[in-house]
Each structure stands twice: as C-alpha cells, then as structure tokens.
Design a protein around this motif. Structure first.
Motif, PDB file in Angstrom:
ATOM      1  N   GLU A   1       2.783   8.002  -0.833  1.00 37.09           N
ATOM      2  CA  GLU A   1       4.225   8.029  -0.554  1.00 37.09           C
ATOM      3  C   GLU A   1       4.701   9.365  -0.019  1.00 37.09           C
TER       4      GLU A   1
ATOM      5  N   ASP B   1       7.150  -2.324   1.286  1.00 42.21           N
ATOM      6  CA  ASP B   1       7.294  -2.674   2.703  1.00 42.21           C
ATOM      7  C   ASP B   1       8.087  -1.571   3.415  1.00 42.21           C
TER       8      ASP B   1
ATOM      9  N   PHE C   1      -7.366  -2.272   0.337  1.00 38.97           N
ATOM     10  CA  PHE C   1      -6.396  -1.224   0.015  1.00 38.97           C
ATOM     11  C   PHE C   1      -5.465  -1.588  -1.152  1.00 38.97           C
TER      12      PHE C   1
ATOM     13  N   ALA D   1      -0.727  -2.918   0.475  1.00 41.00           N
ATOM     14  CA  ALA D   1      -0.677  -1.562   1.066  1.00 41.00           C
ATOM     15  C   ALA D   1       0.634  -0.841   0.755  1.00 41.00           C
TER      16      ALA D   1
ATOM     17  N   VAL E   1       0.861  -7.913   7.279  1.00 36.80           N
ATOM     18  CA  VAL E   1       1.324  -6.547   6.965  1.00 36.80           C
ATOM     19  C   VAL E   1       0.594  -5.985   5.738  1.00 36.80           C
ATOM     20  N   MET E   2      -0.669  -6.385   5.614  1.00 33.09           N
ATOM     21  CA  MET E   2      -1.518  -5.839   4.548  1.00 33.09           C
ATOM     22  C   MET E   2      -0.903  -6.070   3.160  1.00 33.09           C
TER      23      MET E   2
ATOM     24  N   GLN F   1      15.683  -2.050  -7.198  1.00 31.12           N
ATOM     25  CA  GLN F   1      14.499  -2.870  -6.976  1.00 31.12           C
ATOM     26  C   GLN F   1      13.460  -2.771  -8.088  1.00 31.12           C
TER      27      GLN F   1
ATOM     28  N   ALA G   1       2.124  -5.945   2.267  1.00 29.27           N
ATOM     29  CA  ALA G   1       3.205  -5.010   1.906  1.00 29.27           C
ATOM     30  C   ALA G   1       4.188  -5.726   0.985  1.00 29.27           C
TER      31      ALA G   1
ATOM     32  N   GLY H   1       0.185   3.032  -2.651  1.00 30.44           N
ATOM     33  CA  GLY H   1       1.603   3.121  -2.993  1.00 30.44           C
ATOM     34  C   GLY H   1       1.977   2.081  -4.039  1.00 30.44           C
ATOM     35  N   GLY H   2       2.991   1.253  -3.713  1.00 30.47           N
ATOM     36  CA  GLY H   2       3.404   0.192  -4.637  1.00 30.47           C
ATOM     37  C   GLY H   2       2.263  -0.759  -4.976  1.00 30.47           C
TER      38      GLY H   2
HETATM   39  N1  CO8 Z   1       4.683  -1.693   4.843  1.00 29.26           N
HETATM   40  C1  CO8 Z   1       4.915  -2.423   5.958  1.00 29.26           C
HETATM   41  N2  CO8 Z   1       3.967  -2.726   6.849  1.00 29.26           N
HETATM   42  C2  CO8 Z   1       2.712  -2.300   6.612  1.00 29.26           C
HETATM   43  C3  CO8 Z   1       2.403  -1.547   5.476  1.00 29.26           C
HETATM   44  C4  CO8 Z   1       3.446  -1.240   4.558  1.00 29.26           C
HETATM   45  N3  CO8 Z   1       3.240  -0.550   3.429  1.00 29.26           N
HETATM   46  N4  CO8 Z   1       1.080  -1.252   5.509  1.00 29.26           N
HETATM   47  C5  CO8 Z   1       0.608  -1.812   6.635  1.00 29.26           C
HETATM   48  N5  CO8 Z   1       1.564  -2.447   7.300  1.00 29.26           N
HETATM   49  C6  CO8 Z   1       1.468  -3.172   8.558  1.00 29.26           C
HETATM   50  C7  CO8 Z   1       1.293  -2.239   9.748  1.00 29.26           C
HETATM   51  O1  CO8 Z   1       2.536  -1.734  10.166  1.00 29.26           O
HETATM   52  C8  CO8 Z   1       0.626  -3.144  10.751  1.00 29.26           C
HETATM   53  O2  CO8 Z   1       1.602  -3.945  11.338  1.00 29.26           O
HETATM   54  P1  CO8 Z   1       1.551  -4.223  12.950  1.00 29.26           P
HETATM   55  O3  CO8 Z   1       0.271  -4.992  13.129  1.00 29.26           O
HETATM   56  O4  CO8 Z   1       2.772  -5.032  13.202  1.00 29.26           O
HETATM   57  O5  CO8 Z   1       1.508  -2.887  13.599  1.00 29.26           O
HETATM   58  C9  CO8 Z   1      -0.242  -4.051   9.881  1.00 29.26           C
HETATM   59  O6  CO8 Z   1       0.265  -3.948   8.554  1.00 29.26           O
HETATM   60  C10 CO8 Z   1      -1.680  -3.617   9.852  1.00 29.26           C
HETATM   61  O7  CO8 Z   1      -1.730  -2.269   9.475  1.00 29.26           O
HETATM   62  P2  CO8 Z   1      -2.567  -1.158  10.296  1.00 29.26           P
HETATM   63  O8  CO8 Z   1      -2.634  -1.509  11.733  1.00 29.26           O
HETATM   64  O9  CO8 Z   1      -2.005   0.173   9.940  1.00 29.26           O
HETATM   65  O10 CO8 Z   1      -4.016  -1.392   9.651  1.00 29.26           O
HETATM   66  P3  CO8 Z   1      -5.157  -0.305   9.426  1.00 29.26           P
HETATM   67  O11 CO8 Z   1      -6.346  -1.066   8.973  1.00 29.26           O
HETATM   68  O12 CO8 Z   1      -5.295   0.576  10.623  1.00 29.26           O
HETATM   69  O13 CO8 Z   1      -4.619   0.633   8.215  1.00 29.26           O
HETATM   70  C11 CO8 Z   1      -3.603   1.048   6.071  1.00 29.26           C
HETATM   71  C12 CO8 Z   1      -4.423   0.080   6.956  1.00 29.26           C
HETATM   72  C13 CO8 Z   1      -4.441   2.304   5.796  1.00 29.26           C
HETATM   73  C14 CO8 Z   1      -3.315   0.322   4.782  1.00 29.26           C
HETATM   74  C15 CO8 Z   1      -2.304   1.454   6.810  1.00 29.26           C
HETATM   75  O14 CO8 Z   1      -1.654   0.265   7.245  1.00 29.26           O
HETATM   76  C16 CO8 Z   1      -1.344   2.227   5.971  1.00 29.26           C
HETATM   77  O15 CO8 Z   1      -1.519   3.429   5.838  1.00 29.26           O
HETATM   78  N6  CO8 Z   1      -0.307   1.571   5.445  1.00 29.26           N
HETATM   79  C17 CO8 Z   1       0.755   2.229   4.721  1.00 29.26           C
HETATM   80  C18 CO8 Z   1       0.291   2.689   3.354  1.00 29.26           C
HETATM   81  C19 CO8 Z   1       1.434   3.386   2.647  1.00 29.26           C
HETATM   82  O16 CO8 Z   1       1.911   4.423   3.092  1.00 29.26           O
HETATM   83  N7  CO8 Z   1       1.846   2.836   1.505  1.00 29.26           N
HETATM   84  C20 CO8 Z   1       2.950   3.367   0.744  1.00 29.26           C
HETATM   85  C21 CO8 Z   1       4.218   2.680   1.094  1.00 29.26           C
HETATM   86  S1  CO8 Z   1       5.623   3.336   0.290  1.00 29.26           S
HETATM   87  C22 CO8 Z   1       5.533   2.698  -1.250  1.00 29.26           C
HETATM   88  O17 CO8 Z   1       4.633   1.984  -1.590  1.00 29.26           O
HETATM   89  C23 CO8 Z   1       6.630   3.056  -2.198  1.00 29.26           C
HETATM   90  C24 CO8 Z   1       6.896   1.898  -3.053  1.00 29.26           C
HETATM   91  C25 CO8 Z   1       7.806   2.181  -4.146  1.00 29.26           C
HETATM   92  C26 CO8 Z   1       8.190   1.030  -4.978  1.00 29.26           C
HETATM   93  C27 CO8 Z   1       7.396  -0.222  -4.942  1.00 29.26           C
HETATM   94  C28 CO8 Z   1       8.098  -1.313  -4.265  1.00 29.26           C
HETATM   95  C29 CO8 Z   1       7.293  -2.553  -4.069  1.00 29.26           C
END
Ligand code: CO8
Length: 257
Positions: A131, A66, A104, A63, A24-25, A83, A27, A107-108
C-alpha cells in the motif's frame, strides 16, 4: 448476465467460496467484500457446514483493495462508507475459515488471508502489503497482523518498502499453516477442512475463540476464558459421545449437539 463475484461449492460439511474477479486479479471492491461477509454470516447458522475454505484463482488469491474504485473516493466518502465494518464482522465469524492461496495475496488480499484462521499456500504464492507504494497504508489489519507474526524488525522493512515476501518465509514465521506444491493447494485445504469438519463444533468454536484470546489478551485473562470454555464443552452431547467412544474403544461420531 454478470458473472457472480463469489462462486460457491459445497462438499459434505465443507463450503468452498471462490473470489471471482479474474480480470482484475480478484481485486477486492466494496461489493465483493460485502457479499463474502454476508454469505459467511449465513453459513454461520447453517448446521450442515462446519468449515469454510476461501480461495481465489491460480494467479491471485486477491491483489488487494480495488485501486480503480478507491481512486474515485474522497476522504469524506471513505469515512462515511466505513468500508471496514464488514471486516469487523468477518473477524467475528465463529466457524473455522481456511484461506487456500495460490499466486498473489497483496494489500487487502494479504489482509484477507491473514484474517482467516489458517492459510494453505502454494510454494509459488506471493504475499505483501504494498500500500505504501500507492501513497496509502494497510487498513484491514496489515500493520497489526503482520507485526504479530513477523516481529518489529522485518515488519518495518516490509511495510515501509512495500516489498513482497515469499510463501516460504510466511510459513517459517508462522503465518502460513501448510506450504504445498501449487497444484495441490485446494486439495490440501480440503483435506484439512474435512478433518476439522469431523470434530465437535462447540469445541472447534471455543478453541478458535481461545486462540484469538491468546493473541489479544494477557495470559491470565486467556486462561480464565479457557477454563469457562472447557466447562462449556461438558454441556454438549458431543462431549458425552467423545468420552464414551474412548472407553468403548471406537471412533467418536460428533453430531454437533
Ligand atoms: N485493484 C484494481 N485492479 C487491479 C489490482 C487492484 N488491486 N491489481 C491488479 N489489477 C488489475 C490491473 O489493473 C490489470 O487490469 P488491466 O488488464 O485492465 O490493465 C489486471 O488486474 C492485471 O494486472 P497486471 O497487468 O498488473 O498483472 P501482472 O501479472 O503484471 O501483475 C500484480 C500482477 C503484481 C498483482 C499487479 O497487478 C499489482 O501490483 N497489483 C496491485 C497490487 C497492490 O498494490 N495492492 C494493494 C492495493 S491497495 C489495498 O489493498 C488497500 C486495501 C485496504 C482495505 C481493504 C479493502 C478491501
């Protein structure tokens, strides 16, 4: 047996902590943050360890929070769980902490990298606070740390669009300490860590504190802190060793006393 969330490796006075949720990158769920901060707090009292590197894998430092875990939580549960307490403890960690970032840091994950004292980044690393695209906003310092490094104009753009920014831009704006070829990230982080690990730990700890004072307090308050910190160095054996080694024209050896 379940894979460990953190993989640890020690090399001399350096400890390397690797986030390990590759599927999950990396997460950041509540458990991995808890484990990370708990381990750092243990390392704080381990005199053998003088510098820590925090890293992820080739694709992702982390990434972000979670999303799957977050999407199950209500406002009430979030508030009760609070948290961000471990993050507050992380920000009090007194030893030098280097983020080695490939891939990557979103976000967090970006907030975690920015919470470290230095970032060694791959030329291919991608940073961002996306976010807003999830209907939320940064919660672990993103709006504050990014704005301090990037200034108002660019921070507004990045935080309101959720667009990513390159490691090169992060380097130019002073967020990243070293920008290196992808395959050399860990090696360069270790080189830096080894150099710091040889330094007198009291000076290292006080300089770290003084730098954060410089970012957070008015000048005179920071200067006052610095002066007292300067005097404190003179209470250490490392200070005597450093001054003596200079007059004896040899390299100092700092034992951390
Ligand atoms: N949370 C959970 N799962 C994730 C996350 C994440 N942040 N990022 C990636 N994954 C998972 C995907 O769901 C996928 O799972 P599956 O294979 O089961 O479908 C797997 O990782 C691989 O991801 P992708 O297929 O999307 O891989 P790509 O290479 O196509 O893309 C990216 C990579 C660009 C990183 C894309 O996964 C992405 O955009 N991820 C989300 C990034 C994001 O929006 N981050 C912000 C999250 S919110 C946040 O951080 C707020 C936190 C506040 C407090 C801090 C607490 C710790």
């Amino acid at each position: 047996m379940a894979e460990p969330l953190l993989i640890e490796q020690t090399e001399g006075a350096i400890c390397i902590l690797q986030l390990n949720r590759p599927k999950v990158m990396n997460a950041l769920n509540l458990e991995i943050v808890d484990q990370l901060v708990h381990r750092l707090e243990q390392l704080q009292y381990d005199d053998q360890i003088r510098c820590i590197i925090l890293t992820g894998n080739e694709k992702a430092f982390a990434a972000g929070g979670d999303i799957a875990e977050m999407s199950k939580m209500t406002l009430m549960e979030m508030k009760k769980k609070n948290q961000f307490l471990p993050w507050d403890r992380l920000h009090r960690f007194s030893k030098p902490l280097i983020a080695a970032v490939q891939g990557f840091a979103l976000g967090g994950g970006c907030e975690l990298a920015m919470s470290c004292d230095m970032i060694v980044a791959s030329e291919r690393a991608v940073f961002g606070q996306p976010e807003i695209n999830l209907g939320i906003m940064p919660g672990a310092g993103g709006t504050q740390r990014l704005t301090k490094a990037f200034g108002k104009a660019r921070s507004f753009e990045l935080l309101l669009t959720g667009d990513t920014f390159s490691a090169e831009e992060a380097f130019e704006r002073g967020l990243v300490t070293k920008l290196v070829p992808h395959e050399l990230v860990l090696e360069e982080a270790k080189r830096l860590a080894r150099q710091i690990a040889k330094q007198p730990p009291m000076s290292v700890m006080l300089i770290k504190e003084a730098i954060y004072k410089a970012l957070d307090t008015p000048l005179q308050q920071g200067m006052d802190f610095e002066r007292n910190a300067f005097y404190m160095c003179f209470g250490t054996e490392d200070c005597s060793e450093g001054l003596k080694a200079f007059t004896e024209k040899r390299k100092p050896y700092f034992e951390g006393r």
